[in-house]
Design an enzyme around this catalytic site. Structure first.
Site, PDB file in Angstrom:
ATOM      1  N   LYS A 192      -6.921   3.586  -3.349  1.00 22.23           N
ATOM      2  CA  LYS A 192      -7.296   3.541  -1.933  1.00 22.23           C
ATOM      3  C   LYS A 192      -7.512   4.961  -1.422  1.00 22.23           C
ATOM      4  CE  LYS A 192      -5.263   2.024   2.503  1.00 22.23           C
ATOM      5  NZ  LYS A 192      -4.131   1.291   3.113  1.00 22.23           N
ATOM      6  N   LYS A 226     -10.325   0.425  -2.677  1.00 24.31           N
ATOM      7  CA  LYS A 226     -10.211   0.093  -1.254  1.00 24.31           C
ATOM      8  C   LYS A 226     -10.594   1.299  -0.412  1.00 24.31           C
ATOM      9  CE  LYS A 226      -6.997  -1.241   2.431  1.00 24.31           C
ATOM     10  NZ  LYS A 226      -5.671  -1.770   2.794  1.00 24.31           N
ATOM     11  N   ASP A 285       0.855  -1.185   0.000  1.00 26.36           N
ATOM     12  CA  ASP A 285       0.000   0.000   0.000  1.00 26.36           C
ATOM     13  C   ASP A 285       0.894   1.240   0.000  1.00 26.36           C
ATOM     14  OD1 ASP A 285      -1.610  -2.232   0.728  1.00 26.36           O
ATOM     15  OD2 ASP A 285      -3.059  -0.896   1.690  1.00 26.36           O
TER      16      ASP A 285
END
Length: 244
Positions: A160, A189, A96
């Protein structure tokens, strides 16, 4: 009313987050064990603990993951690439990465695009997947849309919303915008603010495939309760599927 989802559907939406800087080594290992018991999608753990996390999750369906350039995104690109290389060596399967928020806010899209592209190439060549963190609290809608377009063109695996360290996390409006402006092949996400099962189910209807969560146990026990499944105990076999 028949449920339109199974326990596994919900558990495999959750990246169990172990990113608080105050967590002890014991708490990190207990968090990995919890993720195994509940059969989550992944554990997202502090970088220094990733190798141990990967060892604990070996031979399971729970992925090992960590963060790059976290939480502020201001690292030099070379440092982010080095972090990603180390994470791959330590067994990271999903990384991430925080964008350079300052450069995005400055409109330096060439810099932002080059950095995301470099990270994506390195991570994909290493056999892993990348989630690109926008930190939406700091961007207007035009910038969020441009980030979605860049990520779509590059072919990242997830976009995300946030790190959980800004003033706001995932919002319905942002998730709808990201899903609308990102190609279907790129997943979305949600992170920050997904604290119960109803919140998770709400973002699922938008098209979100993953959420970052710290309240994993409570959410999944509520899921099991609604499905009429037995609670999961501390002694449950860690690598066994947690129910359907």
């Amino acid at each position: 009313m028949t449920q339109l989802w199974t326990y596994t559907d919900i558990a495999k939406m959750i990246d169990h987050s172990l990113l608080s800087p105050s967590l002890t080594t014991q708490e990190l290992e207990e968090g990995c064990a919890l993720a195994l018991r509940y059969n989550t999608a992944s554990v997202c753990i502090m970088p220094y603990a990733l190798r141990r996390c990967a060892d604990l999750l070996a031979n399971s369906t729970v992925k090992s993951s960590t963060t790059i350039g976290f939480p502020h995104g201001g690292h030099a690109t070379a440092i982010k690439l080095a972090e990603a290389q180390q994470a791959l060596a330590d067994g990271g399967q999903e990384l991430d990465a925080v964008i350079n928020i300052s450069k995005a806010r400055s409109g330096d899209w060439h810099y932002v695009e080059d950095e995301i592209a470099g990270l994506t190439t390195l991570i994909h060549d290493g056999g892993a997947k990348i989630k690109v963190i926008f930190e939406n609290a700091y961007h207007d809608d035009a910038a969020k849309i441009r980030l979605c377009e860049i990520c779509g063109e590059i072919g990242v695996d997830w976009v995300k919303t946030s790190t959980g360290y800004a003033a706001t996390g995932a919002t319905t409006a942002d998730l709808e915008l990201m899903r609308k402006h990102t190609p279907e092949r790129v997943q979305v996400k949600a992170a920050g603010g997904i604290r119960d099962l109803d919140a998770l189910l709400a973002v699922r209807t938008i098209g979100v495939s993953r959420v970052g969560a710290t309240r994993t146990q409570a959410m999944l026990e509520e899921c099991r309760r609604r499905l009429g499944l037995e609670p999961i105990t501390q002694t449950a076999q860690a690598t066994a599927p947690a129910g359907y």
